[in-house]
Design an enzyme around this catalytic site. Structure first.
Site, mmCIF file in Angstrom:
data_model
loop_
_atom_site.group_PDB
_atom_site.id
_atom_site.type_symbol
_atom_site.label_atom_id
_atom_site.label_comp_id
_atom_site.label_asym_id
_atom_site.label_seq_id
_atom_site.Cartn_x
_atom_site.Cartn_y
_atom_site.Cartn_z
ATOM 1 N N ASP A 148 34.957 36.468 39.772
ATOM 2 C CA ASP A 148 34.499 37.534 40.556
ATOM 3 C C ASP A 148 35.318 37.786 41.663
ATOM 4 O O ASP A 148 34.671 38.351 42.615
ATOM 5 C CB ASP A 148 32.831 37.607 40.767
ATOM 6 C CG ASP A 148 31.993 37.392 39.479
ATOM 7 O OD1 ASP A 148 32.456 37.936 38.497
ATOM 8 O OD2 ASP A 148 31.141 36.435 39.741
ATOM 9 N N HIS A 177 35.987 41.749 34.231
ATOM 10 C CA HIS A 177 37.005 42.250 35.119
ATOM 11 C C HIS A 177 36.805 43.526 35.334
ATOM 12 O O HIS A 177 36.725 44.416 34.307
ATOM 13 C CB HIS A 177 38.552 42.136 34.757
ATOM 14 C CG HIS A 177 38.903 40.668 34.712
ATOM 15 N ND1 HIS A 177 38.362 39.662 35.305
ATOM 16 C CD2 HIS A 177 39.680 40.022 33.563
ATOM 17 C CE1 HIS A 177 38.929 38.387 35.175
ATOM 18 N NE2 HIS A 177 39.557 38.693 34.058
HETATM 19 P P1 GDP Z 1 37.213 39.446 38.648
HETATM 20 O O1 GDP Z 1 36.228 38.867 37.287
HETATM 21 O O2 GDP Z 1 37.897 38.761 39.210
HETATM 22 O O3 GDP Z 1 38.039 40.670 38.202
HETATM 23 O O4 GDP Z 1 36.015 40.139 39.537
HETATM 24 P P2 GDP Z 1 34.901 41.275 39.125
HETATM 25 O O5 GDP Z 1 35.313 42.479 38.424
HETATM 26 O O6 GDP Z 1 33.820 40.542 38.433
HETATM 27 O O7 GDP Z 1 34.498 41.705 40.446
HETATM 28 C C1 GDP Z 1 35.126 42.275 41.409
HETATM 29 C C2 GDP Z 1 34.396 43.326 42.030
HETATM 30 O O8 GDP Z 1 35.030 43.999 43.386
HETATM 31 C C3 GDP Z 1 34.683 44.676 41.184
HETATM 32 O O9 GDP Z 1 33.688 45.468 40.985
HETATM 33 C C4 GDP Z 1 35.949 45.347 41.688
HETATM 34 O O10 GDP Z 1 35.945 46.935 41.551
HETATM 35 C C5 GDP Z 1 35.553 45.201 43.153
HETATM 36 N N1 GDP Z 1 36.524 44.761 44.030
HETATM 37 C C6 GDP Z 1 37.884 44.492 43.849
HETATM 38 N N2 GDP Z 1 38.635 44.501 44.861
HETATM 39 C C7 GDP Z 1 38.072 44.964 45.912
HETATM 40 C C8 GDP Z 1 38.224 45.186 47.310
HETATM 41 O O11 GDP Z 1 39.221 45.032 47.827
HETATM 42 N N3 GDP Z 1 37.182 45.711 47.936
HETATM 43 C C9 GDP Z 1 35.910 46.405 47.564
HETATM 44 N N4 GDP Z 1 35.069 46.687 48.152
HETATM 45 N N5 GDP Z 1 35.666 45.953 46.267
HETATM 46 C C10 GDP Z 1 36.659 45.285 45.522
#
Ligand code: GDP
Length: 425
Positions: free
Chosen positions: A14, A42
């Site tokens: 995440d 993701h």
């Molecule tokens: P992953 O599994 O590593 O891709 O991560 P996830 O998708 O589970 O969680 C990341 C969450 O943070 C998602 O809802 C993204 O849209 C959000 N996100 C990603 N980068 C940023 C950021 O720089 N700032 C904010 N506020 N949200 C972000």
């Protein structure tokens, strides 16, 4: 000669890998997943539209060639739903699925639920999606591969031969009742096989032939600390997650590939297990709420805490990171001050290295360095110079402590909300 890269989360998943892969994919020809199943979510946000992807590589939204390599396990229903979602939004899906990928079956999910129920308080926090049990069958040589799913007669014969043992295990070992028997799911799965058959292709052969001619972006599922060997065992996932696992996950010889380590500006984890920098106070609640720290797949609130340098140094070492992407820096805006764990105290002794024994980690207490925070909203920052001094100092501290340069800084969920640093050679 085109360069390829691996994108790896350095924490417990995440980290925002989906967002970083979406941004980076623009500069690559192909995006490839090599591990995990639909327990890895993701989230990619493009022009206000949110795409929760759990199997399709995040490069889909940059219209790149997509690959599921043999290390991925596939729930065909979920994969078809994601392909349909992308098509509804006008994305054509150029996908190749390796025939060696294993298929997640209904009895894997039932075994997963029965086992977690049986473990009670010591449950590992599985999402009951059957991923671990699919890998178990793969390793026990009693799995169903994608090549079987697309051949109805072989598929049916294999399922009928394997099922009685699964049934006996669910009923006699766990004392649970079986919900779905072959008669309940065979025809549904045969339809999935027919829908997905057009995507079959030897991913290993393709990558070996095209490496250097095309640029591949290899997308890790989960995160380093969920690796079943080097992560916080047993609160981990079934497939290997560290960057070197890409080589056998795809079926290609080991070689030099740059590794982008994705670090969330603070730490989160879902489920059980030790978490030395966890914040169980109001600061943790503020971070959870501002960062929308709710699992993409699990919908469970994530546990939140400060950055942990011993853990990150370990993750950088295991993955061989050549650059870093820091995500969610915007979430820290407005906090009174910021802390970073620089070492642990274990039984009175200072540890700067992440312990190799998990029983020690549970007793590690963090030693913090306090840094100044910033008030100014940073979501509109597009250049490094747009960031407040304190934010730059936070990044510089991280960079120095890890010995790796921060190339990308994500300041919001949308594709546009990113700072790509121009670095002097
Ligand atoms: P992953 O599994 O590593 O891709 O991560 P996830 O998708 O589970 O969680 C990341 C969450 O943070 C998602 O809802 C993204 O849209 C959000 N996100 C990603 N980068 C940023 C950021 O720089 N700032 C904010 N506020 N949200 C972000």
């Amino acid at each position: 000669m085109k360069n390829s890269s691996i994108v790896c989360g350095l924490q417990w998943g995440d980290e925002g890998k989906g967002k970083i892969i979406d941004v980076l994919a623009k500069g690559y020809d192909c995006v490839l997943r090599w591990n995990g199943g639909n327990n890895a979510g993701h989230t990619v946000v493009v022009n206000g539209n949110t795409f929760p992807l759990s199997l399709i590589p995040s490069g889909a939204l940059q219209r790149k060639r997509l690959f599921l390599a043999q290390g991925v396990v596939i729930n065909p229903k979920v994969l078809i739903a994601e392909i349909d979602l992308l098509k509804r939004f006008g994305y054509s899906v150029h996908l190749m699925i390796d025939p060696r990928c294993h298929i997640v079956m209904p009895y894997h999910q039932e075994l997963d639920s029965a086992n977690e129920q049986w473990r009670g308080k010591s449950a590992v926090g599985s999402l009951h999606l059957g991923i671990g049990y699919c890998y178990e069958d793969r390793n026990n040589r009693s799995g169903i591969r994608f090549e079987d799913l697309i051949r109805p007669k072989i598929f049916e014969a294999k399922v009928r031969a394997l099922f009685p043992l699964k049934e006996r295990r669910i009923q006699s070992v766990y004392g649970a009742s079986v919900v779905k028997r072959p008669v309940d799911f065979l025809s549904e799965y045969i339809i999935y096989g027919k829908k997905l058959a057009l995507y079959v292709g030897d991913v290993s052969s393709y990558v070996c032939r095209q490496m250097g001619k095309q640029a591949f972006l290899f997308e890790q599922a989960h995160g380093t600390m969920l690796d079943p060997v080097f992560g916080t065992y047993p609160y981990t996932v079934a497939p290997p997650t560290i960057s070197s696992s890409v080589f056998c996950g795809v079926g290609m010889p080991a070689g030099r590939v740059s590794v982008v380590g994705v670090v969330k500006a603070y730490t989160t984890r879902v489920g059980n297990g030790p978490f030395p920098t966890e914040l169980t106070n109001s600061i943790g609640a503020i971070i959870r709420s501002k960062g929308h720290e709710i699992g993409t797949v699990s919908k469970r609130p994530r546990r939140c805490g400060w950055l942990d340098l011993p853990m990150l140094r370990y993750a950088v070492r295991l993955n061989g990171c050549t650059s870093l992407a820091v995500t969610k820096l915007d979430v820290l805006t407005g906090l009174a001050s910021l802390k970073i764990c620089v070492a642990y105290i274990y039984k009175g002794a200072k540890l700067t290295e992440f312990p190799s024994q998990m029983s020690q980690l549970a007793d590690c207490k963090p030693v913090y360095k306090t840094l100044a925070s910033w008030k100014k909203d940073i979501r509109s920052a597009r250049g490094y110079e747009d960031l407040p001094l304190q934010a730059k100092a936070y990044l510089r501290f991280l960079e120095r402590a890890l010995g790796v340069i921060v190339r990308y800084i994500s300041v919001g969920p949308d594709r546009k909300e990113i700072v790509c640093r121009k670095l002097r050679k």
